[in-house]
Design an enzyme around this catalytic site. Structure first.
Site, PDB file in Angstrom:
ATOM      1  N   LYS A 102      -2.767   4.595   7.463  1.00  0.00           N
ATOM      2  CA  LYS A 102      -2.916   5.080   8.829  1.00  0.00           C
ATOM      3  C   LYS A 102      -2.862   6.600   8.873  1.00  0.00           C
ATOM      4  O   LYS A 102      -1.940   7.204   8.339  1.00  0.00           O
ATOM      5  CB  LYS A 102      -1.802   4.495   9.692  1.00  0.00           C
ATOM      6  CG  LYS A 102      -1.865   2.978   9.771  1.00  0.00           C
ATOM      7  CD  LYS A 102      -0.615   2.420  10.447  1.00  0.00           C
ATOM      8  CE  LYS A 102      -0.624   0.912  10.453  1.00  0.00           C
ATOM      9  NZ  LYS A 102      -0.350   0.323   9.123  1.00  0.00           N
ATOM     10  N   ASP A 152     -10.901  -0.882  13.878  1.00  0.00           N
ATOM     11  CA  ASP A 152     -11.317  -0.880  12.479  1.00  0.00           C
ATOM     12  C   ASP A 152     -12.802  -1.222  12.357  1.00  0.00           C
ATOM     13  O   ASP A 152     -13.380  -1.828  13.267  1.00  0.00           O
ATOM     14  CB  ASP A 152     -10.496  -1.902  11.684  1.00  0.00           C
ATOM     15  CG  ASP A 152      -9.048  -1.466  11.502  1.00  0.00           C
ATOM     16  OD1 ASP A 152      -8.789  -0.251  11.495  1.00  0.00           O
ATOM     17  OD2 ASP A 152      -8.177  -2.354  11.370  1.00  0.00           O
ATOM     18  N   CYS A 155     -10.356  -8.972  15.542  1.00  0.00           N
ATOM     19  CA  CYS A 155      -9.286  -8.960  14.531  1.00  0.00           C
ATOM     20  C   CYS A 155      -9.724  -8.325  13.211  1.00  0.00           C
ATOM     21  O   CYS A 155     -10.791  -8.616  12.686  1.00  0.00           O
ATOM     22  CB  CYS A 155      -8.817 -10.382  14.257  1.00  0.00           C
ATOM     23  SG  CYS A 155      -7.511 -10.458  13.002  1.00  0.00           S
ATOM     24  N   CYS A 171      -8.209 -13.147  18.438  1.00  0.00           N
ATOM     25  CA  CYS A 171      -8.799 -11.926  18.984  1.00  0.00           C
ATOM     26  C   CYS A 171     -10.158 -11.738  18.326  1.00  0.00           C
ATOM     27  O   CYS A 171     -10.258 -11.739  17.090  1.00  0.00           O
ATOM     28  CB  CYS A 171      -7.922 -10.723  18.661  1.00  0.00           C
ATOM     29  SG  CYS A 171      -6.186 -10.976  19.051  1.00  0.00           S
ATOM     30  N   ARG A 228      -8.401  -8.890  10.414  1.00  0.00           N
ATOM     31  CA  ARG A 228      -8.355  -9.921   9.358  1.00  0.00           C
ATOM     32  C   ARG A 228      -9.188 -11.139   9.717  1.00  0.00           C
ATOM     33  O   ARG A 228      -8.854 -12.264   9.391  1.00  0.00           O
ATOM     34  CB  ARG A 228      -6.900 -10.322   9.071  1.00  0.00           C
ATOM     35  CG  ARG A 228      -6.202  -9.274   8.295  1.00  0.00           C
ATOM     36  CD  ARG A 228      -4.886  -9.676   7.674  1.00  0.00           C
ATOM     37  NE  ARG A 228      -4.145  -8.438   7.520  1.00  0.00           N
ATOM     38  CZ  ARG A 228      -3.045  -8.129   8.186  1.00  0.00           C
ATOM     39  NH1 ARG A 228      -2.474  -9.009   8.981  1.00  0.00           N
ATOM     40  NH2 ARG A 228      -2.482  -6.953   8.040  1.00  0.00           N
ATOM     41  N   ASP A 242      -6.785   3.640  10.818  1.00  0.00           N
ATOM     42  CA  ASP A 242      -6.433   3.038   9.535  1.00  0.00           C
ATOM     43  C   ASP A 242      -7.658   3.270   8.657  1.00  0.00           C
ATOM     44  O   ASP A 242      -8.735   2.722   8.908  1.00  0.00           O
ATOM     45  CB  ASP A 242      -6.109   1.551   9.720  1.00  0.00           C
ATOM     46  CG  ASP A 242      -4.997   1.099   8.791  1.00  0.00           C
ATOM     47  OD1 ASP A 242      -4.812   1.747   7.743  1.00  0.00           O
ATOM     48  OD2 ASP A 242      -4.331   0.092   9.097  1.00  0.00           O
ATOM     49  N   ARG A 301       0.818  -1.204   0.000  1.00  0.00           N
ATOM     50  CA  ARG A 301       0.000   0.000   0.000  1.00  0.00           C
ATOM     51  C   ARG A 301       0.857   1.261   0.000  1.00  0.00           C
ATOM     52  O   ARG A 301       0.489   2.261  -0.607  1.00  0.00           O
ATOM     53  CB  ARG A 301      -0.895  -0.026   1.239  1.00  0.00           C
ATOM     54  CG  ARG A 301      -1.551   1.292   1.584  1.00  0.00           C
ATOM     55  CD  ARG A 301      -2.669   1.105   2.567  1.00  0.00           C
ATOM     56  NE  ARG A 301      -3.647   0.179   2.034  1.00  0.00           N
ATOM     57  CZ  ARG A 301      -4.428  -0.613   2.788  1.00  0.00           C
ATOM     58  NH1 ARG A 301      -4.346  -0.571   4.106  1.00  0.00           N
ATOM     59  NH2 ARG A 301      -5.286  -1.423   2.222  1.00  0.00           N
ATOM     60  N   TYR A 302       1.945   1.231   0.717  1.00  0.00           N
ATOM     61  CA  TYR A 302       2.817   2.399   0.853  1.00  0.00           C
ATOM     62  C   TYR A 302       3.983   2.304  -0.131  1.00  0.00           C
ATOM     63  O   TYR A 302       4.317   1.227  -0.601  1.00  0.00           O
ATOM     64  CB  TYR A 302       3.362   2.467   2.280  1.00  0.00           C
ATOM     65  CG  TYR A 302       2.333   2.784   3.343  1.00  0.00           C
ATOM     66  CD1 TYR A 302       1.813   4.066   3.465  1.00  0.00           C
ATOM     67  CD2 TYR A 302       1.895   1.803   4.235  1.00  0.00           C
ATOM     68  CE1 TYR A 302       0.893   4.364   4.457  1.00  0.00           C
ATOM     69  CE2 TYR A 302       0.979   2.091   5.226  1.00  0.00           C
ATOM     70  CZ  TYR A 302       0.480   3.378   5.336  1.00  0.00           C
ATOM     71  OH  TYR A 302      -0.429   3.669   6.316  1.00  0.00           O
ATOM     72  N   ARG A 310       7.360   0.036   1.504  1.00  0.00           N
ATOM     73  CA  ARG A 310       7.286  -1.100   2.422  1.00  0.00           C
ATOM     74  C   ARG A 310       6.022  -1.905   2.135  1.00  0.00           C
ATOM     75  O   ARG A 310       5.063  -1.383   1.570  1.00  0.00           O
ATOM     76  CB  ARG A 310       7.287  -0.624   3.878  1.00  0.00           C
ATOM     77  CG  ARG A 310       6.187   0.382   4.222  1.00  0.00           C
ATOM     78  CD  ARG A 310       6.650   1.223   5.410  1.00  0.00           C
ATOM     79  NE  ARG A 310       5.623   2.108   5.938  1.00  0.00           N
ATOM     80  CZ  ARG A 310       5.260   3.263   5.388  1.00  0.00           C
ATOM     81  NH1 ARG A 310       5.789   3.654   4.245  1.00  0.00           N
ATOM     82  NH2 ARG A 310       4.343   4.020   5.957  1.00  0.00           N
ATOM     83  N   CYS A 331      -2.899 -18.115  14.590  1.00  0.00           N
ATOM     84  CA  CYS A 331      -2.458 -17.292  15.719  1.00  0.00           C
ATOM     85  C   CYS A 331      -2.463 -18.132  16.989  1.00  0.00           C
ATOM     86  O   CYS A 331      -3.085 -19.191  17.034  1.00  0.00           O
ATOM     87  CB  CYS A 331      -3.389 -16.108  15.912  1.00  0.00           C
ATOM     88  SG  CYS A 331      -3.477 -15.043  14.471  1.00  0.00           S
TER      89      CYS A 331
HETATM   90  C1  LIG Z   1       0.436  -0.645   8.942  1.00  0.00           C
HETATM   91  C2  LIG Z   1       0.871  -0.989   7.615  1.00  0.00           C
HETATM   92  C3  LIG Z   1       2.212  -0.816   7.243  1.00  0.00           C
HETATM   93  C4  LIG Z   1       3.259  -0.261   8.175  1.00  0.00           C
HETATM   94  O1  LIG Z   1       3.003   1.059   8.495  1.00  0.00           O
HETATM   95  P1  LIG Z   1       4.033   1.886   9.378  1.00  0.00           P
HETATM   96  O2  LIG Z   1       3.340   3.170   9.660  1.00  0.00           O
HETATM   97  O3  LIG Z   1       5.282   2.032   8.556  1.00  0.00           O
HETATM   98  O4  LIG Z   1       4.303   1.076  10.610  1.00  0.00           O
HETATM   99  C5  LIG Z   1       2.572  -1.152   5.955  1.00  0.00           C
HETATM  100  N1  LIG Z   1       1.673  -1.627   5.075  1.00  0.00           N
HETATM  101  C6  LIG Z   1       0.383  -1.786   5.407  1.00  0.00           C
HETATM  102  C7  LIG Z   1      -0.568  -2.303   4.385  1.00  0.00           C
HETATM  103  C8  LIG Z   1      -0.062  -1.484   6.691  1.00  0.00           C
HETATM  104  O5  LIG Z   1      -1.345  -1.660   7.020  1.00  0.00           O
HETATM  105  S1  SF4 Z   2      -5.260  -9.391  15.914  1.00  0.00           S
HETATM  106 FE1  SF4 Z   2      -5.792 -11.033  14.410  1.00  0.00          FE
HETATM  107  S2  SF4 Z   2      -3.843 -11.557  13.468  1.00  0.00           S
HETATM  108 FE2  SF4 Z   2      -3.342 -10.472  15.371  1.00  0.00          FE
HETATM  109  S3  SF4 Z   2      -3.118 -12.083  16.937  1.00  0.00           S
HETATM  110 FE3  SF4 Z   2      -5.244 -11.379  17.020  1.00  0.00          FE
HETATM  111  S4  SF4 Z   2      -6.345 -12.794  15.683  1.00  0.00           S
HETATM  112 FE4  SF4 Z   2      -4.180 -13.000  15.163  1.00  0.00          FE
END
Ligand SMILES: *Cc1c(COP(=O)(O)O)cnc(C)c1O
Ligand code: SF4
Length: 379
Positions: free
Chosen positions: A314, A270, A110, A107, A112, A307, A90-91, A94, A103
């Site tokens: 973010k 989220d 979560c 959670c 995801r 986010d 996305r960025y 990175r 996991c």
């Molecule tokens: C959170 C996230 C990152 C890392 O973000 P930082 O602000 O650099 O910690 C990178 N890619 C995605 C898709 C993210 O959600």
């Molecule tokens: S937030 Fe989601 S990915 Fe992270 S430890 Fe909990 S269940 Fe696993």
């Protein structure tokens, strides 16, 4: 068998067990289970003091997870930013690399939820493709291993991935996002940290949401990681009934610092389907930051971020410290609410001018001879 493996094997995954233990209707738990996996390590379960406490709420299913409040399965539109399986890019510089579908515990909030626990959706067969993607994208200088939880892999599997990523010249840093020090501190073995430290610069972001999670065992695991030279950050999710309280958050941040973990982010929850009951108003997060900044060590003040739904990344939010700002000055308030002013630099000075300052603080123009004279006088 290693202790952490045994803990995982003995984890609670069965709804009848939970129903009996906490006196909740088995039928509702069973319906929730079909939507989202249940697992709680014996260690984390032992931290629950009573039903509905901040530990319980994070991992024990709630019938409200089935309610539809117009929230999303993929609130951050990660799937749209996924050029190949298991990568979220996305960025500019990175990316996330999802290397584990599972996991230590699950959670309930979560982000995801749609994916974790399902090896079809986070498929380990695609790891080499992910590595190839990183290798062929020279702009990626920071790889964040995530999932699921990367520390659910065996040391050998994790090491083979770290090795492949380290062999890519343009990857400067590797990060691991993990909740294992919280759910299963036994995972942080000496053998694991000896392996990890071969892949520096390696950073780790852990995930603690409540001060009660920082048990002596968890603190010991964090010490091991810190002693291996791994800089530790923490990501906290702001959750109703868990940590939506400035005093609780302040204690959490202070305990993290004692455990050599630098608070990194507090996330506004989220907009994940089935988590409406966890969401707080955004003002709560601002109130928490306001209660931290100035009132405790700056090291203990994380960034509060949302986010952005739809994949905007973010976005940091701050309480309002600026009262007004113009060409002459900024008027601002400090942490305790007192008002202060700071004068802007004078915009009219030509750039080539050498200038010094009188005792009154006014700037004046000095010619080179004058400067020599000032040197001689010991200025
Ligand atoms: C959170 C996230 C990152 C890392 O973000 P930082 O602000 O650099 O910690 C990178 N890619 C995605 C898709 C993210 O959600
Ligand atoms: S937030 Fe989601 S990915 Fe992270 S430890 Fe909990 S269940 Fe696993």
């Amino acid at each position: 068998m290693e202790r952490w493996r045994r803990q995982l094997q003995q984890s609670v995954t069965r709804v009848d067990e939970l129903a009996k233990r906490f006196d909740v209707p088995e039928e509702t738990l069973r319906r929730v289970e079909q939507k989202f996996k249940i697992k709680i390590t014996p260690y984390y379960l032992s931290l629950i003091e009573k039903k509905d406490d901040p530990i319980y709420k994070q991992v024990v299913p709630d019938p409200r997870e089935l309610e539809n409040h117009g929230l999303y399965l993929d609130p951050l539109a990660e799937d749209a930013d996924s050029p190949v399986n298991n990568i979220v890019h996305r960025y500019p510089d990175r990316c996330l690399f999802l290397i584990s579908p599972v996991c230590g515990s699950y959670c309930r909030f979560c982000t995801r939820k749609r994916k974790v626990g399902d090896p079809q959706k986070i498929n380990r067969n695609f790891i080499d493709e992910g590595v190839d993607y990183i290798r062929t994208h020279a702009e990626i200088r920071d790889v964040i291993l995530s999932g699921g939880d990367p520390l659910m892999l065996s040391d050998a599997k994790l090491e083979s991935i770290l090795q492949k990523i380290r062999a890519i010249p343009h990857v400067q840093i590797i990060r691991i996002g993990t909740r294992m020090p919280c759910f299963l501190p036994h995972r942080i073995t000496l053998k694991l940290v000896r392996m990890l430290k071969k892949y520096h610069p390696l950073y780790m972001n852990v995930h603690f949401n409540h001060p009660r999670e920082l048990t002596p065992l968890a603190v010991k695991a964090l010490k091991r990681l810190a002693d291996a030279g791994i800089p530790l950050g923490n990501q906290t999710v702001l959750l109703k009934g868990v940590n939506d309280d400035p005093q609780v958050m302040k204690t959490l941040m202070q305990k993290l610092l004692q455990a050599r973990v630098r608070p990194y982010y507090i996330y506004q929850a989220d907009m994940v389907f089935g988590t409406e009951h966890f969401r707080t108003r955004v003002e709560k997060g601002l109130e928490i930051i306001q209660a931290l900044r100035g009132w405790t060590s700056g090291l203990g003040v994380p960034h509060f971020v949302i986010d952005a739904p739809g994949g905007g990344g973010k976005i940091p939010l701050l309480p309002e410290y600026v009262q007004s700002i113009n060409d002459n000055e900024i008027v601002m308030r400090n942490y305790a609410g007192k008002i202060f002013r700071y004068t802007q630099p004078k915009a009219t000075l030509p750039e080539s001018t050498v200038h010094g300052y009188t005792e009154e603080g006014d700037s004046f123009l000095a010619d080179p001879e004058e400067i020599v004279l000032m040197d001689g006088l010991g200025y």
